[in-house]
Design an enzyme around this catalytic site. Structure first.
Site, short mmCIF file in Angstrom:
data_model
loop_
_atom_site.label_atom_id
_atom_site.label_comp_id
_atom_site.label_asym_id
_atom_site.label_seq_id
_atom_site.Cartn_x
_atom_site.Cartn_y
_atom_site.Cartn_z
N VAL A 154 0.81 -1.22 0.00
CA VAL A 154 0.00 0.00 0.00
C VAL A 154 0.84 1.27 0.00
O VAL A 154 0.33 2.37 -0.18
CB VAL A 154 -0.98 0.03 1.20
N GLY A 155 2.15 1.15 0.19
CA GLY A 155 2.99 2.34 0.16
C GLY A 155 4.43 2.03 0.55
O GLY A 155 4.72 0.98 1.12
N GLY A 189 8.02 3.97 2.26
CA GLY A 189 8.52 5.12 3.00
C GLY A 189 10.02 5.18 2.95
O GLY A 189 10.67 4.49 2.16
N SER A 190 10.60 6.01 3.81
CA SER A 190 12.05 6.22 3.83
C SER A 190 12.81 4.95 4.18
O SER A 190 13.91 4.72 3.70
CB SER A 190 12.40 7.32 4.83
N ASP A 223 8.87 14.25 9.62
CA ASP A 223 8.50 13.92 8.24
C ASP A 223 6.99 14.07 8.01
O ASP A 223 6.33 13.17 7.50
CB ASP A 223 8.94 12.49 7.91
#
Length: 358
Positions: free
Chosen positions: A54-55, A57-58, A182
C-alpha cells in the site's frame, strides 16, 4: 514504562544473539493483543505480495493484511534493513510510540523483531488498518473510472485541527517533546469517519528542549537530521544539523496550504524562486479565493447562491486558515507560531465556522 516494554527495549539493545532464534515472539503494545511471528505476517500479506503493498517510505514498505488469529485488518510496516539507519529507525519508532496516546495518532498494535525464512533479520511494526487511506490520495486524485473523492471545507478543517492537536500533544504534552520530522499528506491517514491520524514515526526523535535537538547528541549522523521529504522540510534544515519542533510547524503549514489550494509544494508551477508559500503570500488576502482548490471553489459558489452573509463566512474562514498556514511557514523559526498556538487558532476557526453556518 510497562514491564513488557522494558523487556522489549532491553532485547533490542542487548539481545543480538536472541535475534538468531527463529520466530522470536514479539512484544504486544496492547495487553490483549496476541503475539505473532514472521510466519503470521507472511501469511497475512500473502508472502508480502505486491498486491498487498500500500505504500513505501524512507525505511521500508507498508503492506495491508489480515491476521488470522486476531481476525483484524492491519497495516504492516516492514523495515528495509539494508537501508542506512533503518534499524535505528525501527528503534526510534518504538521509542517514540511506547508511551504516547492520542486520538489523532495512528495506533500501533505491536512490533516484530525476529528472522525471516532465509535467516535474515526482520523487523516490522503492526498498526491498525485505516480504512480511507492517506490524505494525499484524497487531495490529488488520479483520473480514472471511479467517482472522485471530495473533501469539503469542514472536512479539511477537521483534519487540520486533528493533526494540529496531535502535534501540539507531541511537542508540549509528552514530557520531553517529540519531533515527527517527516510530516506530509501521505503520513496522514483517514479513518472511516474521516478523522486524521498522524503516522510514520520512523525518524521521530525526542528533543533536548522545546526548540531543537542535535542528532549528533543522540548518536545519529547529521544526514538523519534533514531526512524528510522535499517540499515539506523547513529551510533551516539545509544549514543546520538540528531538527526542531519549529521544523514540524513549518511542515504543518505547508500541508495546510496544500489542503487549501490543492497543489503539492513540488508542483511544476513552483520554481524559479516561486514557492507554494510565496505564491500564496502574493495572493493574500484579496485574491485568495481565486487560488483555492477547485473543489472548494465550487463549494463556495454553492454558498454564494444562498446569502452574501454565508459567502462572507466562507471567505473569512479561508482567509483565517491561510493566515495560520503562513504564520507557520515563516523563513525564520523564531517567527513561527508553536503548535499549541496553531491548534488553539485552528480550533477557534473551526468552532466559529460551525456556529455561523448553522
Amino acid at each position: 514504562m510497562s514491564l513488557g516494554m522494558s523487556i522489549y527495549v532491553l532485547f533490542l539493545f542487548l539481545g543480538k544473539k536472541a535475534l538468531r532464534r527463529p520466530y522470536l515472539l514479539l512484544l504486544s503494545f496492547g495487553k490483549k493483543f496476541p503475539r505473532v511471528s514472521y510466519k503470521d505476517l507472511a501469511q497475512a500479506t500473502e508472502n508480502f505480495s505486491e498486491l498487498n503493498l500500500v505504500g513505501k517510505g524512507s525505511y521500508g514498505s507498508v503492506y495491508s493484511g489480515k491476521l488470522t488469529q486476531a481476525k483484524i485488518e492491519v497495516a504492516i510496516k516492514v523495515f528495509d534493513l539494508e537501508t542506512r539507519f533503518a534499524d535505528r529507525s525501527f528503534i526510534s519508532e518504538c521509542e517514540s510510540l511506547r508511551t504516547i496516546r492520542h486520538r489523532n495518532l495512528l495506533p500501533i498494535l505491536t512490533a516484530c523483531s525476529t528472522i525471516d525464512n532465509n535467516g535474515n533479520n526482520f523487523k516490522a511494526l503492526i498498526y491498525e488498518f485505516i480504512l480511507n487511506g492517506n490524505l494525499d490520495t484524497w487531495l490529488h486524485q488520479k483520473h480514472g473510472g471511479l467517482a472522485p473523492k471530495l473533501l469539503g471545507l469542514p472536512q479539511r478543517m477537521s483534519i487540520g485541527v486533528g493533526i494540529a492537536d496531535a502535534l501540539a500533544y507531541l511537542h508540549h504534552d509528552c514530557g520531553r517533546p517529540i519531533v515527527h520530522c517527516d510530516l506530509k499528506p501521505t503520513n496522514i491517514l483517514l479513518d472511516d469517519d474521516m478523522n486524521g491520524h498522524l503516522g510514520d514515526f520512523g525518524i521521530a526523535s525526542l528533543v533536548v528542549d522545546s526548540r531543537s535537538i542535535s542528532f549528533g547528541h543522540s548518536g545519529c549522523s547529521s544526514s538523519l537530521a534533514v531526512r524528510g521529504t522535499i517540499g515539506y522540510i523547513a529551510p533551516e534544515y539545509a544549514q543546520t544539523v538540528h531538527a526542531s519542533t519549529c521544523g514540524d510547524v513549518y511542515s504543518f503549514g505547508i500541508v495546510l496550504l496544500e489542503m487549501i489550494i490543492g497543489k503539492r509544494p513540488t508542483d511544476s508551477m513552483f520554481g524559479g524562486g516561486l514557492s507554494i508559500t510565496s505564491f500564496v503570500e502574493r495572493k493574500f488576502p484579496d485574491e485568495v479565493l481565486h487560488i483555492i482548490d477547485p473543489h472548494l471553489q465550487e463549494e463556495c459558489k454553492g454558498f454564494t447562491k444562498e446569502t452574501v452573509a454565508t459567502e462572507n463566512v466562507v471567505y473569512r474562514c479561508v482567509l483565517s486558515l491561510v493566515q495560520v498556514a503562513l504564520a507557520c511557514t515563516r523563513s525564520f523559526p523564531r517567527d513561527r507560531m508553536n503548535m499549541r498556538e496553531v491548534a488553539i487558532n485552528l480550533n477557534a476557526i473551526s468552532r466559529s465556522y460551525a456556529a455561523e453556518i448553522k
